[in-house]
Design a protein around this motif. Structure first.
Motif, PDB file in Angstrom:
ATOM      1  N   LEU A  90       1.560   8.457  -6.400  1.00  0.00           N
ATOM      2  CA  LEU A  90       1.179   9.137  -5.203  1.00  0.00           C
ATOM      3  C   LEU A  90      -0.240   9.022  -5.127  1.00  0.00           C
ATOM      4  CD1 LEU A  90       1.770  11.207  -2.944  1.00  0.00           C
ATOM      5  CD2 LEU A  90       1.629  13.053  -4.606  1.00  0.00           C
ATOM      6  N   GLY A  91      -1.064   9.084  -6.087  1.00  0.00           N
ATOM      7  CA  GLY A  91      -2.605   8.831  -6.408  1.00  0.00           C
ATOM      8  C   GLY A  91      -2.938   7.753  -5.668  1.00  0.00           C
ATOM      9  N   ILE A  92      -2.328   6.641  -5.930  1.00  0.00           N
ATOM     10  CA  ILE A  92      -2.753   5.221  -5.445  1.00  0.00           C
ATOM     11  C   ILE A  92      -2.608   5.334  -3.788  1.00  0.00           C
ATOM     12  CG2 ILE A  92      -2.095   3.038  -5.097  1.00  0.00           C
ATOM     13  CD1 ILE A  92      -1.381   3.032  -8.205  1.00  0.00           C
ATOM     14  N   ALA A  93      -1.328   5.684  -3.417  1.00  0.00           N
ATOM     15  CA  ALA A  93      -1.356   5.883  -2.013  1.00  0.00           C
ATOM     16  C   ALA A  93      -2.246   6.825  -1.469  1.00  0.00           C
ATOM     17  CB  ALA A  93       0.227   6.601  -1.668  1.00  0.00           C
ATOM     18  N   SER A  94      -2.631   7.891  -1.978  1.00  0.00           N
ATOM     19  CA  SER A  94      -3.765   8.825  -1.474  1.00  0.00           C
ATOM     20  C   SER A  94      -5.111   8.080  -1.491  1.00  0.00           C
ATOM     21  CB  SER A  94      -4.058  10.004  -2.260  1.00  0.00           C
ATOM     22  OG  SER A  94      -2.627  10.650  -2.211  1.00  0.00           O
ATOM     23  N   GLY A 128      -5.534   9.560   5.286  1.00  0.00           N
ATOM     24  CA  GLY A 128      -6.350   9.656   6.349  1.00  0.00           C
ATOM     25  C   GLY A 128      -5.901   8.940   7.469  1.00  0.00           C
ATOM     26  N   THR A 129      -5.043   7.803   7.188  1.00  0.00           N
ATOM     27  CA  THR A 129      -4.540   6.931   7.990  1.00  0.00           C
ATOM     28  C   THR A 129      -3.008   7.024   8.615  1.00  0.00           C
ATOM     29  OG1 THR A 129      -3.825   5.335   6.406  1.00  0.00           O
ATOM     30  CG2 THR A 129      -5.990   5.190   6.968  1.00  0.00           C
ATOM     31  N   VAL A 150       3.947   4.844   4.065  1.00  0.00           N
ATOM     32  CA  VAL A 150       3.938   4.815   2.689  1.00  0.00           C
ATOM     33  C   VAL A 150       4.588   5.793   1.572  1.00  0.00           C
ATOM     34  CG1 VAL A 150       2.527   4.071   0.614  1.00  0.00           C
ATOM     35  CG2 VAL A 150       2.088   2.952   2.899  1.00  0.00           C
ATOM     36  N   ILE A 151       4.268   7.132   1.972  1.00  0.00           N
ATOM     37  CA  ILE A 151       5.006   8.032   1.238  1.00  0.00           C
ATOM     38  C   ILE A 151       6.334   8.089   1.647  1.00  0.00           C
ATOM     39  CG2 ILE A 151       4.847  10.490   0.908  1.00  0.00           C
ATOM     40  CD1 ILE A 151       2.379   9.139  -0.612  1.00  0.00           C
ATOM     41  N   GLY A 152       6.741   8.018   2.799  1.00  0.00           N
ATOM     42  CA  GLY A 152       8.194   8.199   3.415  1.00  0.00           C
ATOM     43  C   GLY A 152       8.899   7.031   2.699  1.00  0.00           C
ATOM     44  N   MET A 153       8.298   5.868   2.703  1.00  0.00           N
ATOM     45  CA  MET A 153       9.204   4.921   2.123  1.00  0.00           C
ATOM     46  C   MET A 153       9.260   4.869   0.472  1.00  0.00           C
ATOM     47  SD  MET A 153      10.698   2.207   2.293  1.00  0.00           S
ATOM     48  CE  MET A 153      10.499   1.067   3.783  1.00  0.00           C
TER      49      MET A 153
END
Length: 142
Positions: free
Chosen positions: A117-121, A126-127, A133-136
């Motif tokens: 989750l940290g990498i995704a954030s 903000g995009t 990405v989080i949903g997938m």
């Protein structure tokens, strides 16, 4: 989308897929009970429950832990614990060692969840891509 974003997505999705293994032991519970007939059913069920219990503090405090160590280091430690304890559990003849290996498995899981989750954030927050990405990631974990 840049190469780093594609790599980040691949890493996030790979971690999500790896984390599916947490519940993969469920179908083997009857075989585990047969392998350890002297153990009580409650003790045998500990094999299934202990990873979740051990992961909770690491998931809750994962952000604080990630602030002190790099995500790369935490992912590496988490993967070593996750994979190493999974292998130990396969070869052990002791219920106590199996439970201990499953506890280490839970710690590894607890380190990996907040890192993905940290990498995704870090990369996508903000995009419009962040939600995708989080949903997938969460659909892969299910």
């Amino acid at each position: 989308m840049g190469l780093n974003q594609h790599r980040a997505k691949f890493g996030i999705y790979t971690l999500a897929f790896i984390l599916l293994a947490t519940n993969a032991i469920s179908p083997a519970m009857a075989s585990i009970a047969e392998a350890f007939p002297e153990a009580s059913p409650a003790l045998v069920n500990t094999v299934l429950l202990i990873p979740q219990l051990m992961s909770v503090p690491f998931v809750i405090f994962g952000g604080a832990i990630a602030g002190k160590f790099s995500k790369k280091r935490l992912i590496l430690i988490g993967l070593i614990l996750f994979a190493g304890s999974g292998v130990v559990g396969y070869f052990t003849q002791s219920l106590a060692l199996l439970i201990a290996s499953r506890a280490a498995f839970g710690v590894g899981y607890g380190l990996l969840v907040p890192c993905s989750l940290g990498i995704a954030s870090d990369i996508f927050f903000g995009t419009e891509e962040f939600d995708r990405v989080i949903g997938m990631e969460y659909s892969l974990k299910s």
